[in-house]
Scaffold this motif. Structure first.
Motif, PDB file in Angstrom:
ATOM      1  N   ALA A  69       4.367  -1.236  12.496  1.00 30.20           N
ATOM      2  CA  ALA A  69       3.579  -2.461  12.358  1.00 30.20           C
ATOM      3  C   ALA A  69       2.160  -2.162  11.895  1.00 30.20           C
ATOM      4  O   ALA A  69       1.611  -2.880  11.050  1.00 30.20           O
ATOM      5  CB  ALA A  69       3.558  -3.211  13.690  1.00 30.20           C
ATOM      6  N   VAL A  70       1.546  -1.115  12.424  1.00 29.79           N
ATOM      7  CA  VAL A  70       0.190  -0.739  12.004  1.00 29.79           C
ATOM      8  C   VAL A  70       0.185  -0.326  10.534  1.00 29.79           C
ATOM      9  O   VAL A  70      -0.693  -0.731   9.753  1.00 29.79           O
ATOM     10  CB  VAL A  70      -0.362   0.394  12.891  1.00 29.79           C
ATOM     11  N   PHE A  71       1.163   0.477  10.143  1.00 25.37           N
ATOM     12  CA  PHE A  71       1.236   0.907   8.744  1.00 25.37           C
ATOM     13  C   PHE A  71       1.417  -0.295   7.811  1.00 25.37           C
ATOM     14  O   PHE A  71       0.757  -0.401   6.773  1.00 25.37           O
ATOM     15  CB  PHE A  71       2.396   1.891   8.565  1.00 25.37           C
ATOM     16  N   GLY A  72       2.297  -1.204   8.190  1.00 23.02           N
ATOM     17  CA  GLY A  72       2.517  -2.383   7.368  1.00 23.02           C
ATOM     18  C   GLY A  72       1.263  -3.229   7.224  1.00 23.02           C
ATOM     19  O   GLY A  72       0.949  -3.721   6.132  1.00 23.02           O
ATOM     20  N   LYS A  73       0.507  -3.392   8.311  1.00 17.99           N
ATOM     21  CA  LYS A  73      -0.731  -4.190   8.252  1.00 17.99           C
ATOM     22  C   LYS A  73      -1.783  -3.501   7.396  1.00 17.99           C
ATOM     23  O   LYS A  73      -2.518  -4.168   6.642  1.00 17.99           O
ATOM     24  CB  LYS A  73      -1.274  -4.416   9.671  1.00 17.99           C
ATOM     25  N   LEU A  74      -1.880  -2.198   7.484  1.00 20.80           N
ATOM     26  CA  LEU A  74      -2.819  -1.467   6.637  1.00 20.80           C
ATOM     27  C   LEU A  74      -2.450  -1.595   5.163  1.00 20.80           C
ATOM     28  O   LEU A  74      -3.320  -1.778   4.305  1.00 20.80           O
ATOM     29  CB  LEU A  74      -2.849   0.011   7.038  1.00 20.80           C
ATOM     30  N   MET A  75      -1.159  -1.509   4.874  1.00 23.36           N
ATOM     31  CA  MET A  75      -0.718  -1.638   3.484  1.00 23.36           C
ATOM     32  C   MET A  75      -0.955  -3.054   2.962  1.00 23.36           C
ATOM     33  O   MET A  75      -1.237  -3.254   1.777  1.00 23.36           O
ATOM     34  CB  MET A  75       0.762  -1.287   3.368  1.00 23.36           C
ATOM     35  N   GLU A  76      -0.865  -4.042   3.866  1.00 23.60           N
ATOM     36  CA  GLU A  76      -1.145  -5.416   3.454  1.00 23.60           C
ATOM     37  C   GLU A  76      -2.631  -5.626   3.212  1.00 23.60           C
ATOM     38  O   GLU A  76      -3.042  -6.124   2.153  1.00 23.60           O
ATOM     39  CB  GLU A  76      -0.664  -6.393   4.529  1.00 23.60           C
ATOM     40  N   ASP A  77      -3.463  -5.243   4.188  1.00 23.69           N
ATOM     41  CA  ASP A  77      -4.894  -5.528   4.081  1.00 23.69           C
ATOM     42  C   ASP A  77      -5.594  -4.674   3.035  1.00 23.69           C
ATOM     43  O   ASP A  77      -6.643  -5.070   2.509  1.00 23.69           O
ATOM     44  CB  ASP A  77      -5.562  -5.339   5.448  1.00 23.69           C
ATOM     45  N   SER A  78      -5.061  -3.500   2.732  1.00 23.49           N
ATOM     46  CA  SER A  78      -5.611  -2.706   1.632  1.00 23.49           C
ATOM     47  C   SER A  78      -5.134  -3.239   0.287  1.00 23.49           C
ATOM     48  O   SER A  78      -5.581  -2.776  -0.766  1.00 23.49           O
ATOM     49  CB  SER A  78      -5.197  -1.238   1.776  1.00 23.49           C
ATOM     50  N   LEU A 323      -7.676   6.805   1.991  1.00 19.92           N
ATOM     51  CA  LEU A 323      -7.731   6.350   0.600  1.00 19.92           C
ATOM     52  C   LEU A 323      -8.459   5.020   0.446  1.00 19.92           C
ATOM     53  O   LEU A 323      -8.925   4.684  -0.659  1.00 19.92           O
ATOM     54  CB  LEU A 323      -6.315   6.204   0.037  1.00 19.92           C
ATOM     55  N   ASN A 324      -8.554   4.253   1.542  1.00 16.06           N
ATOM     56  CA  ASN A 324      -9.138   2.916   1.437  1.00 16.06           C
ATOM     57  C   ASN A 324     -10.374   2.737   2.311  1.00 16.06           C
ATOM     58  O   ASN A 324     -10.712   1.608   2.691  1.00 16.06           O
ATOM     59  CB  ASN A 324      -8.088   1.866   1.802  1.00 16.06           C
ATOM     60  N   LEU A 325     -11.048   3.828   2.620  1.00 15.07           N
ATOM     61  CA  LEU A 325     -12.279   3.733   3.397  1.00 15.07           C
ATOM     62  C   LEU A 325     -13.292   2.858   2.669  1.00 15.07           C
ATOM     63  O   LEU A 325     -13.591   3.055   1.494  1.00 15.07           O
ATOM     64  CB  LEU A 325     -12.878   5.124   3.623  1.00 15.07           C
ATOM     65  N   GLY A 326     -13.813   1.864   3.378  1.00 13.65           N
ATOM     66  CA  GLY A 326     -14.795   0.971   2.782  1.00 13.65           C
ATOM     67  C   GLY A 326     -14.191  -0.196   2.035  1.00 13.65           C
ATOM     68  O   GLY A 326     -14.904  -1.147   1.681  1.00 13.65           O
ATOM     69  N   ARG A 327     -12.884  -0.166   1.775  1.00 12.03           N
ATOM     70  CA  ARG A 327     -12.245  -1.249   1.038  1.00 12.03           C
ATOM     71  C   ARG A 327     -11.680  -2.317   1.972  1.00 12.03           C
ATOM     72  O   ARG A 327     -11.735  -3.504   1.651  1.00 12.03           O
ATOM     73  CB  ARG A 327     -11.115  -0.716   0.150  1.00 12.03           C
ATOM     74  N   ILE A 328     -11.115  -1.889   3.088  1.00 11.48           N
ATOM     75  CA  ILE A 328     -10.559  -2.852   4.045  1.00 11.48           C
ATOM     76  C   ILE A 328     -11.726  -3.480   4.810  1.00 11.48           C
ATOM     77  O   ILE A 328     -12.496  -2.766   5.461  1.00 11.48           O
ATOM     78  CB  ILE A 328      -9.585  -2.164   5.012  1.00 11.48           C
ATOM     79  N   PRO A 329     -11.885  -4.803   4.741  1.00 13.56           N
ATOM     80  CA  PRO A 329     -13.066  -5.460   5.319  1.00 13.56           C
ATOM     81  C   PRO A 329     -13.299  -5.149   6.795  1.00 13.56           C
ATOM     82  O   PRO A 329     -14.426  -4.923   7.215  1.00 13.56           O
ATOM     83  CB  PRO A 329     -12.782  -6.949   5.094  1.00 13.56           C
TER      84      PRO A 329
END
Length: 489
Positions: A69-78, A323-329
């Motif tokens: 679930a955490v991985f899926g949410k990260l992939m969604e929000d990124s 890979l998405n540091l600073g990109r995910i709000p």
């Protein structure tokens, strides 16, 4: 009387769950109804049988629910899922709208993204693509289901889906059990599903039917929001898959999509790390300590498959974050939403497992067990029938599969040893069997998918049946026949 109690308890569970009642309340009540007719002690059935077996399921599989679930949410929000879908739609073009949606769903779910995350991201993009291509909206649920709920859930070797993980402790297998048969089953599901959807698309074009065909419901831009906030959808969905739809909108997405290489890398990490852990790292580790009582008196064969998926998902989570540091709000909000999204599903499935444990402990269940095991065609056929029936009745592939293996797993292992059958073959048959009739009209994933797509059961369910049920049944038959003739490969 005991059999009557089992049937009444199961009927109560199915009827009230279909009407949206919480499975957390229904499962123990239904189990106690069954216990009453067998004159079993009620409090002991609840605390010693229901709760202990449910707790064992949580203890064993919560890491996979949580990390998935955490991985899926990260992939969604990124917006990595959106980037992959966008890349495929641009490469394939509107002329292959159905194929683009199917492949996008297959890639992200095989890479470990939760089904509901994939649905809520893919459907809006698929809507735009189907509209531009003039493909009827009513075909979209079946296209999404084919890509997200068939071969990547039950057949593809190494898939991190919870359904593929459940048989591993029972059979001592890995996520790559019977890889050759899994690939063949995947090709059957994908090939049949695409054939059917192509046939239906061509028929619609000949009839002059466009995106909004005759009888379509009005377009709503908030279909996804309405589905995520619908209590009925949430209750059904949480027993079907490992993500609570209510958490979909509890965090913010990145403003822009990442490059395709960055978006796809975490999925590659899941697959590669899972493979390395299963065949290189864990087999070379000294795990003799696991036999000691303080470590549960277990073995690498029982836990190795779970460890492989846990490490693969953990590595992928770290990859997404770096890979998405600073990109995910709001990274903390994303992680919290992902973690929260895992809680209700695992407790719901654990409650189904507890209900199954009460039923399996009843004296009358011996009649059911003997009937299932003695079904003609051998152990593979009877195992397929058992998982099919229980997944259909519970509306949950993971719940039905766990109940079947809790009750019958030792029996099938004994039968396999007697005839020299590879447990990997039983693993693959059990998982594919659980992923067939679970997609009945009351299934939470089906209800959610139709709701998000803005399609009614009348408009879209037949195509879901053909793409997600009939194709899976054909693949199951192929695996059973090949497995019986040549064994596992």
């Amino acid at each position: 009387m005991g059999l009557l109690g089992i049937l009444l308890g199961l009927s109560l569970l199915i009827y009230l769950a279909f009407r949206g009642a919480s499975i957390l309340i229904l499962a123990p009540i239904a189990g106690l109804v069954a216990a009453v007719f067998s004159r079993e002690p009620l409090l002991a059935s609840w605390t010693q049988t229901f709760m202990r077996n449910g707790a064992d399921f949580v203890a064993q599989f919560f890491p996979l629910f949580l990390l998935g679930a955490v991985f899926g949410k990260l992939m969604e929000d990124s917006r990595s899922v959106a980037a992959i879908a966008d890349f495929l739609t641009h490469k394939l073009g509107t002329g292959r709208a159905v194929l683009a949606v199917v492949l996008a769903g297959g890639i992200v779910t095989y890479g470990g993204v939760s089904l509901f995350v994939a649905i809520f991201v893919l459907v809006p993009m698929g809507t735009a693509l189907f509209r531009a291509a003039g493909v009827p909206r009513r075909l979209m649920p079946a296209a999404v289901a084919l890509g997200t709920s068939t071969f990547t859930m039950s057949a593809m070797p190494g898939t991190p889906a919870i359904q593929n993980a459940i048989p591993m402790p029972f059979f001592g297998t890995t996520p790559f059990a019977a890889p050759g048969l899994g690939v063949i089953a995947s090709l059957v599901m994908l090939g049949f599903g695409l054939w059917w959807l192509t046939l239906r698309e061509r028929a619609a074009r000949r009839a002059g039917e466009g995106f909004e065909g005759a009888g379509a419901i009005a377009i709503r831009d908030d279909n996804a929001d309405a589905a995520a906030d619908d209590p009925l959808v949430r209750e059904r969905a949480s027993t079907a898959r490992e993500f609570d739809p209510a958490e979909i909108h509890h965090s913010a997405e990145a403003r822009a999509m990442p490059p395709i290489a960055i978006a796809a890398l975490p999925i590659v990490v899941v697959i590669v790390v899972n493979l390395l852990m299963s065949f290189l790292v864990l087999p070379r580790m000294d795990t003799a300590f696991l036999s000691a009582p303080e470590w549960g008196g277990t073995s690498l064969a029982a836990v190795g498959g779970l460890w492989s998926v846990i490490v693969a998902l953990s590595a992928a989570i770290l990859t997404v974050i770096v890979l998405n540091l600073g990109r995910i709000p709001g990274l903390q909000a994303t992680l919290t939403a992902g973690a929260n999204a895992s809680v209700l599903p695992i407790l719901s499935v654990a409650s189904l497992v507890g209900f199954g444990a009460i039923v399996a402990a009843l004296p009358a269940f011996a009649v059911v067990r003997d009937w299932v095991v003695n079904i003609g065609g051998g152990p593979l056929v009877s195992l397929a029938v058992a998982t099919n029936i229980l997944a259909a009745l519970t509306g949950s592939a993971s719940g039905g599969l766990t109940i079947a293996l809790d009750a019958l797993g030792p029996t099938y292992m004994r039968l396999a040893a007697e005839i020299g059958m590879n447990p990997a073959l039983m693993h693959r048959v059990a998982v594919i069997g659980a992923g067939t009739l679970d997609s009945l009209p009351h299934n939470g994933a089906v209800v959610t998918l139709l709701s998000v797509c803005g399609v009614t059961h009348k408009q879209g369910y037949l195509d879901i049946v053909m793409a997600a049920v009939v194709g899976a049944l054909l693949a199951l038959v192929a695996v059973i026949v090949l497995g019986t003739l040549v064994g596992s490969f």
